[in-house]
Design a protein around this motif. Structure first.
Motif, mmCIF file in Angstrom:
data_model
loop_
_atom_site.group_PDB
_atom_site.id
_atom_site.type_symbol
_atom_site.label_atom_id
_atom_site.label_comp_id
_atom_site.label_asym_id
_atom_site.label_seq_id
_atom_site.Cartn_x
_atom_site.Cartn_y
_atom_site.Cartn_z
ATOM 1 N N ASP A 23 -18.417 -9.299 2.583
ATOM 2 C CA ASP A 23 -18.442 -8.828 1.195
ATOM 3 C C ASP A 23 -19.218 -7.518 1.055
ATOM 4 N N ASP A 24 -19.590 -6.913 2.196
ATOM 5 C CA ASP A 24 -20.301 -5.638 2.152
ATOM 6 C C ASP A 24 -19.497 -4.493 2.775
ATOM 7 N N LEU A 25 -18.246 -4.768 3.192
ATOM 8 C CA LEU A 25 -17.367 -3.751 3.757
ATOM 9 C C LEU A 25 -16.188 -3.524 2.814
ATOM 10 N N GLN A 26 -15.795 -2.256 2.663
ATOM 11 C CA GLN A 26 -14.701 -1.907 1.771
ATOM 12 C C GLN A 26 -13.442 -1.561 2.554
ATOM 13 N N ASP A 27 -12.277 -1.828 1.929
ATOM 14 C CA ASP A 27 -11.029 -1.334 2.495
ATOM 15 C C ASP A 27 -10.814 0.093 1.992
ATOM 16 N N ASP A 28 -9.681 0.712 2.337
ATOM 17 C CA ASP A 28 -9.444 2.106 1.959
ATOM 18 C C ASP A 28 -9.245 2.301 0.451
ATOM 19 N N LYS A 29 -9.087 1.216 -0.305
ATOM 20 C CA LYS A 29 -8.944 1.293 -1.762
ATOM 21 C C LYS A 29 -10.253 0.948 -2.485
ATOM 22 N N GLY A 30 -11.318 0.682 -1.718
ATOM 23 C CA GLY A 30 -12.619 0.399 -2.316
ATOM 24 C C GLY A 30 -12.859 -1.065 -2.660
ATOM 25 N N ARG A 31 -11.982 -1.966 -2.186
ATOM 26 C CA ARG A 31 -12.153 -3.403 -2.461
ATOM 27 C C ARG A 31 -12.983 -4.045 -1.360
ATOM 28 N N PHE A 32 -13.826 -4.978 -1.767
ATOM 29 C CA PHE A 32 -14.669 -5.721 -0.835
ATOM 30 C C PHE A 32 -14.035 -7.062 -0.497
ATOM 31 N N GLY A 33 -14.444 -7.665 0.635
ATOM 32 C CA GLY A 33 -14.040 -9.028 0.960
ATOM 33 C C GLY A 33 -14.645 -10.005 -0.028
ATOM 34 N N ASP A 34 -14.117 -11.229 -0.065
ATOM 35 C CA ASP A 34 -14.576 -12.202 -1.062
ATOM 36 C C ASP A 34 -15.779 -13.028 -0.626
ATOM 37 N N SER A 49 -2.659 -10.141 4.086
ATOM 38 C CA SER A 49 -3.765 -9.595 3.314
ATOM 39 C C SER A 49 -3.339 -9.553 1.852
ATOM 40 N N VAL A 50 -4.123 -10.189 0.977
ATOM 41 C CA VAL A 50 -3.808 -10.216 -0.446
ATOM 42 C C VAL A 50 -5.024 -9.783 -1.255
ATOM 43 N N ILE A 51 -4.772 -9.415 -2.497
ATOM 44 C CA ILE A 51 -5.856 -9.118 -3.431
ATOM 45 C C ILE A 51 -5.933 -10.301 -4.381
ATOM 46 N N ASP A 52 -7.076 -10.961 -4.398
ATOM 47 C CA ASP A 52 -7.290 -12.152 -5.226
ATOM 48 C C ASP A 52 -8.444 -11.867 -6.180
ATOM 49 N N GLN A 53 -8.133 -11.746 -7.458
ATOM 50 C CA GLN A 53 -9.131 -11.452 -8.489
ATOM 51 C C GLN A 53 -9.940 -10.207 -8.146
ATOM 52 N N GLY A 54 -9.236 -9.173 -7.645
ATOM 53 C CA GLY A 54 -9.859 -7.895 -7.343
ATOM 54 C C GLY A 54 -10.574 -7.815 -6.010
ATOM 55 N N GLU A 55 -10.555 -8.902 -5.231
ATOM 56 C CA GLU A 55 -11.230 -8.920 -3.931
ATOM 57 C C GLU A 55 -10.208 -9.040 -2.811
ATOM 58 N N LEU A 56 -10.529 -8.451 -1.679
ATOM 59 C CA LEU A 56 -9.687 -8.540 -0.494
ATOM 60 C C LEU A 56 -9.790 -9.946 0.087
ATOM 61 N N ASP A 57 -8.643 -10.560 0.378
ATOM 62 C CA ASP A 57 -8.630 -11.945 0.854
ATOM 63 C C ASP A 57 -7.572 -12.079 1.947
ATOM 64 N N TYR A 58 -8.026 -12.347 3.167
ATOM 65 C CA TYR A 58 -7.106 -12.509 4.294
ATOM 66 C C TYR A 58 -6.698 -13.965 4.432
ATOM 67 N N LYS A 59 -5.423 -14.202 4.721
ATOM 68 C CA LYS A 59 -4.885 -15.538 4.983
ATOM 69 C C LYS A 59 -4.329 -15.520 6.407
ATOM 70 N N LEU A 60 -4.856 -16.367 7.250
ATOM 71 C CA LEU A 60 -4.328 -16.511 8.611
ATOM 72 C C LEU A 60 -3.165 -17.487 8.572
ATOM 73 N N VAL A 61 -2.052 -17.125 9.196
ATOM 74 C CA VAL A 61 -0.879 -17.990 9.271
ATOM 75 C C VAL A 61 -0.919 -18.659 10.641
ATOM 76 N N ALA A 62 -0.783 -19.990 10.657
ATOM 77 C CA ALA A 62 -0.975 -20.737 11.899
ATOM 78 C C ALA A 62 0.006 -21.900 12.001
ATOM 79 N N ILE A 63 0.113 -22.433 13.222
ATOM 80 C CA ILE A 63 0.855 -23.664 13.467
ATOM 81 C C ILE A 63 -0.064 -24.641 14.195
ATOM 82 N N ASP A 64 0.184 -25.923 13.992
ATOM 83 C CA ASP A 64 -0.590 -26.978 14.636
ATOM 84 C C ASP A 64 -0.298 -26.956 16.134
ATOM 85 N N LYS A 65 -1.327 -26.865 16.966
ATOM 86 C CA LYS A 65 -1.138 -26.817 18.421
ATOM 87 C C LYS A 65 -0.645 -28.135 19.003
ATOM 88 N N THR A 66 -0.860 -29.232 18.303
ATOM 89 C CA THR A 66 -0.494 -30.535 18.845
ATOM 90 C C THR A 66 0.891 -30.991 18.426
#
Length: 80
Positions: A22-33, A62-79
């Motif tokens: 939450d202390d690093l900005q993207d190129d648009k000035g948004r911080f992580g959540d 990568s999405v913007i959620d309520q003005g904050e940068l929010d990454y979503k990892l897409v995954a599959i169950d290994k088992t």
């Protein structure tokens, strides 16, 4: 979490002991959540609330959620 648009086609969780800076900005000035990294597990079965499973990360959204940068990892169950 409540979804207003029907039943989701993925399991929603997070990676423990991670967070979005939450202390690093993207190129648009948004911080992580400052929350743990979210995981969208897109397997073919519903996991129970609180389930802990090993996953394989296959991508990221990568999405913007309520003005904050929010990454979503897409995954599959290994088992599965």
């Amino acid at each position: 979490r409540n979804y207003l648009y029907g039943i989701p086609f993925f399991n929603y969780g997070f990676l423990p002991q991670t967070w979005e800076a939450d202390d690093l900005q993207d190129d648009k000035g948004r911080f992580g959540d400052g929350d743990p990294l979210d995981v969208l597990e897109i397997g073919g079965h519903v996991l129970g609330t609180g389930a802990v499973v090993a996953v394989k990360i296959i991508g990221m959204i990568s999405v913007i959620d309520q003005g904050e940068l929010d990454y979503k990892l897409v995954a599959i169950d290994k088992t599965a």
